[in-house]
Structure formats: C-alpha cells, structure tokens
Write an enzyme that holds these catalytic residues in place. Structure first.
Site, PDB file in Angstrom:
ATOM      1  N   ARG A  29      -0.061   5.672  -8.144  1.00  0.00           N
ATOM      2  CA  ARG A  29      -1.299   5.060  -7.624  1.00  0.00           C
ATOM      3  C   ARG A  29      -1.696   3.842  -8.456  1.00  0.00           C
ATOM      4  NH1 ARG A  29      -4.394   5.604 -11.392  1.00  0.00           N
ATOM      5  NH2 ARG A  29      -5.719   4.131 -10.282  1.00  0.00           N
ATOM      6  N   ALA A  32      -0.901  -2.183  -8.698  1.00  0.00           N
ATOM      7  CA  ALA A  32       0.253  -2.777  -9.399  1.00  0.00           C
ATOM      8  C   ALA A  32       1.402  -1.774  -9.504  1.00  0.00           C
ATOM      9  CB  ALA A  32      -0.175  -3.233 -10.797  1.00  0.00           C
ATOM     10  N   ARG A  76       0.305   3.736   2.340  1.00  0.00           N
ATOM     11  CA  ARG A  76      -1.125   3.506   2.092  1.00  0.00           C
ATOM     12  C   ARG A  76      -1.462   2.129   2.652  1.00  0.00           C
ATOM     13  NH1 ARG A  76      -3.651   5.053  -3.592  1.00  0.00           N
ATOM     14  NH2 ARG A  76      -5.499   5.291  -2.271  1.00  0.00           N
ATOM     15  N   CYS A 140     -12.854   3.152 -11.537  1.00  0.00           N
ATOM     16  CA  CYS A 140     -11.504   3.582 -11.187  1.00  0.00           C
ATOM     17  C   CYS A 140     -10.573   3.423 -12.386  1.00  0.00           C
ATOM     18  CB  CYS A 140     -10.995   2.817  -9.966  1.00  0.00           C
ATOM     19  SG  CYS A 140      -9.554   3.591  -9.192  1.00  0.00           S
ATOM     20  N   ASP A 209      -7.359  -4.230  -4.997  1.00  0.00           N
ATOM     21  CA  ASP A 209      -6.250  -3.818  -4.120  1.00  0.00           C
ATOM     22  C   ASP A 209      -5.869  -4.950  -3.184  1.00  0.00           C
ATOM     23  OD1 ASP A 209      -7.448  -1.033  -4.935  1.00  0.00           O
ATOM     24  OD2 ASP A 209      -5.422  -0.715  -4.156  1.00  0.00           O
ATOM     25  N   ASN A 219     -11.485  -3.113  -3.330  1.00  0.00           N
ATOM     26  CA  ASN A 219     -11.139  -2.271  -4.487  1.00  0.00           C
ATOM     27  C   ASN A 219     -11.751  -0.899  -4.278  1.00  0.00           C
ATOM     28  OD1 ASN A 219      -9.837  -2.075  -7.131  1.00  0.00           O
ATOM     29  ND2 ASN A 219     -11.898  -1.875  -7.957  1.00  0.00           N
ATOM     30  N   LYS A 220     -11.575  -0.037  -5.234  1.00  0.00           N
ATOM     31  CA  LYS A 220     -12.015   1.357  -5.149  1.00  0.00           C
ATOM     32  C   LYS A 220     -13.447   1.487  -4.652  1.00  0.00           C
ATOM     33  CE  LYS A 220     -10.061   4.263  -5.614  1.00  0.00           C
ATOM     34  NZ  LYS A 220      -9.444   4.934  -4.446  1.00  0.00           N
ATOM     35  N   LYS A 245      -1.710  -9.872  -5.105  1.00  0.00           N
ATOM     36  CA  LYS A 245      -2.728  -9.029  -4.467  1.00  0.00           C
ATOM     37  C   LYS A 245      -3.580  -9.822  -3.468  1.00  0.00           C
ATOM     38  CE  LYS A 245      -2.716  -5.616  -8.078  1.00  0.00           C
ATOM     39  NZ  LYS A 245      -3.275  -5.290  -9.388  1.00  0.00           N
TER      40      LYS A 245
HETATM   41  C1  RUB Z   1      -6.877   2.212  -7.438  1.00  0.00           C
HETATM   42  C2  RUB Z   1      -7.823   1.055  -7.518  1.00  0.00           C
HETATM   43  C3  RUB Z   1      -7.554   0.049  -8.594  1.00  0.00           C
HETATM   44  C4  RUB Z   1      -6.701  -1.076  -7.980  1.00  0.00           C
HETATM   45  C5  RUB Z   1      -6.195  -2.024  -9.061  1.00  0.00           C
HETATM   46  O1  RUB Z   1      -7.121   3.028  -6.319  1.00  0.00           O
HETATM   47  O2  RUB Z   1      -8.705   0.884  -6.722  1.00  0.00           O
HETATM   48  O3  RUB Z   1      -8.763  -0.518  -9.042  1.00  0.00           O
HETATM   49  O4  RUB Z   1      -5.590  -0.522  -7.302  1.00  0.00           O
HETATM   50  O5  RUB Z   1      -5.357  -1.302  -9.935  1.00  0.00           O
HETATM   51  P1  RUB Z   1      -6.208   4.331  -6.108  1.00  0.00           P
HETATM   52  P2  RUB Z   1      -4.263  -2.091 -10.807  1.00  0.00           P
HETATM   53  O6  RUB Z   1      -6.395   5.208  -7.291  1.00  0.00           O
HETATM   54  O7  RUB Z   1      -6.741   4.925  -4.835  1.00  0.00           O
HETATM   55  O8  RUB Z   1      -4.783   3.859  -5.951  1.00  0.00           O
HETATM   56  O9  RUB Z   1      -5.011  -3.097 -11.602  1.00  0.00           O
HETATM   57  O10 RUB Z   1      -3.631  -1.024 -11.652  1.00  0.00           O
HETATM   58  O11 RUB Z   1      -3.300  -2.708  -9.856  1.00  0.00           O
END
Ligand code: RUB
Length: 326
Positions: A29, A32, A76, A140, A209, A219-220, A245
């Site tokens: 999850r 990235a 997803r 998150c 995201d 985002n979350k 992204k």
């Molecule tokens: C994760 C989430 C993170 C982004 C960015 O959601 O919202 O803030 O994905 O993460 P989930 P990153 O837990 O539902 O996947 O900076 O690691 O890409």
C-alpha cells in the site's frame, strides 16, 4: 524438475496475480510502493514468460503483457501512480520477444530506482520548508511525506510530529512508529482532533495518490479537512508528490475515481448486528480531494510548484501526447 520443485514453483501468471492481490488487500500500500511493486511485477512477468515460452510470437507476448497490465491496474482505482508506472514500463518495440522483454525488464528496474531516487530528492527539497523547532501534522502513511520529515530531522532540525491515526485502517500508527523509531517526538491523535491541534502546528505535510490538472490533490480520506483547518489557521499545507503521481487523463476531463472500500473495515458484521445498525448504510471512501486553493506547495523531485503549475508538469515533464490520455 523434481516433484517437490514443481509443486513450489509458481507460474509467471501466479506471481503477477499474487502482487495484484497484495495491492488489492493492501498488504502492498501507499502510492509509491504500489507503483514500484507493479513495475517490478511487470518486469518479472516479462522475464518469466520469455524464459518459459521462448517460442511465443510478439503478438502473444503483447497479449500476455496487456493482461498483466490490466490485472495490475484494476486492483485499486485511485492511486494514479499505478497506471502511470504500468504505462511507463509496458512500452516496448514490437520487433522480437527478446527485445520486447528486455525493454520491459530494463524499464521496470529504471522506474523503481527513479521512484526511490525521487522520494529522496523530494526529502532534500522539501526539508528546506521546515524550520528548527517546527511541529508538523501529517495523515496516513506517506513514504514521501516521511522522506521530507526525516530529511529535516537528519539535517539536525529539532522537530516534532502530530500524526493523525487515519481511520479506519490506522496507517497513522505506522507513521508514528517509523518517526518515533528515528528519534522524532510524535503525538498520535484521533482524526477528529486535527482542528483542535492545528494551533500547535507550524505546517502540514501529506503525500498524494493523484494530482489533477487543476492542482487538486487526491489523498487519504481526512486530508482535505486538514487542509481546511490549516487554511483557517494560516498554516502552510504542503504536498509531497513525485511527478508520476500527476494524472494525465484529467487533462481530457476525466475524474479520479475515489475508491470506496468494504464497510467491514469500519465496523464488523457482528458489531453491526449487536448495535442495531442492520438498516444503516456504512460508507467507507478511502480518499478525498483537496482543492488547489488550500494547497501552498507541491514538492516534486524536479522542484516545488504551486498547484496551478500542474498542467506544465503533466504536459512538459510526463511528456505524453494528449490524445494518448483519451
Ligand atoms: C495511502 C495514502 C498515502 C499516499 C502517498 O493510502 O493515502 O498518503 O498513497 O503515499 P493507502 P506515498 O494506505 O490506502 O494506500 O508517499 O508513500 O506514495
């Protein structure tokens, strides 16, 4: 091959499906990590089908790669890093299977190392916005937001973090544990306490995201209320997002689909029954949209931008023809 070996050897399809399943059930999850896992799965799949079926035609290879891409992308719907990674990796010359698979394998490796490097660069760039003594709120578990916070800590800045627990999956616990293990003082709060604590916060840093053409950030769930509270308190709201992204399809008017996950993540079927909630609809959107007017800066690996510059990043940096995005 012995019987034992044959029972433990999985097919390239099974390996790819196992990564897809891991993304779906959130063992894998965060935007990235999802992108890196998908890129790695495509590279391994290309290697696997070339090794297993040296006699296949380029057309058959293409069919298999298309299946792999669709299987991964359908896991997803929200993190645009996933289709972007698949698109970047799954482009190859339609000449020979050897050339095509080598290209996919190379691009997968390059994508993964670019992704890790981008997170490191964002950390270095973003940490300049953090001052000694700052308190940072986050939500998150964003590896890239954490990269910024860790870079500030490693630069010797005396910082503290307020981590929102992030109902219902509680990814905020992961963030709190990671930062605390690094020696950063962390407070963990329930999401609904975010506005109460905003007066103690100097800036908010979140991951992303997806970033749309308008500069809105997906985002979350809960991120947008942090942005609103930060705006009200005149605190900076900073988003950490690699260029992959940004969402090219939004140039052609597409919306980012907000994933709605199972109600069982919010409340168990037994609790629903015990609490007399059988006729109540439980909603569980996993993400929300923060409008650009509440975002001060987006930190990418190529520099910091106001949200209004999103078109330039999609058009100039991702470099895709607009008709490609239809
Ligand atoms: C994760 C989430 C993170 C982004 C960015 O959601 O919202 O803030 O994905 O993460 P989930 P990153 O837990 O539902 O996947 O900076 O690691 O890409």
């Amino acid at each position: 091959m012995t019987d034992t070996a044959s029972t433990i050897t999985t097919t390239p399809e099974a390996q790819l499906k196992s990564v897809a399943h891991g993304i779906e059930d959130m063992t894998i999850r965060g935007a990235a990590i999802i992108a890196q896992a998908a890129a790695g799965a495509l590279g391994a799949y290309a290697r696997g089908i070339w090794a297993e079926c040296a006699t296949i035609t380029i057309e058959e290879f293409q069919q298999k790669m298309d299946w792999a891409a669709t299987t991964l992308v359908s896991t997803r719907p929200t993190a645009v890093s996933l289709p972007n990674a698949v698109r970047i990796v799954n482009r190859y010359p339609k000449t020979t299977v050897a050339e095509a698979s080598e290209t996919v394998i190379k691009q997968a490796d390059e994508f993964i190392s670019h992704s890790k490097d981008a997170a490191r660069r964002i950390g270095q760039i973003g940490q300049k916005r953090i001052r000694n003594g700052d308190t940072i709120m986050t939500i998150c578990n964003s590896s890239v937001a954490i990269s910024i916070i860790m870079a500030a800590h490693n630069a010797g800045k005396n910082i503290s973090v307020i981590a929102c627990e992030t109902r219902p999956r509680l990814q905020g616990h992961i963030t709190a544990a990671q930062l605390s293990a690094a020696g950063i003082p962390v407070s963990l709060i329930v999401d609904s306490a975010a506005r109460t604590f905003m007066k103690e916060v100097d800036l908010v840093i979140t991951g992303a995201d997806a970033v749309t053409i308008t500069g809105a950030v997906v985002n979350k769930i809960g991120t947008s209320q942090l942005a609103l509270a930060a705006h009200e308190s005149r605190k900076n709201f900073i988003v950490a997002a690699e260029t992959y992204k940004f969402a090219p399809a939004t140039v052609m008017g597409d919306y980012i689909e907000i994933e709605e996950r199972s109600a069982n993540e919010v409340i168990t079927p037994d609790e629903i029954k015990a609490k007399g909630l059988s006729n109540v609809t439980i909603r569980n959107p996993a993400f929300d949209v923060t409008p650009p007017e509440y975002i001060d800066l987006i930190v990418t690996e190529i520099g910091v931008f106001p949200p209004a510059m999103s078109y330039r990043i999609i058009h100039d940096h991702l470099g895709w023809d607009l008709e490609d995005t239809e």
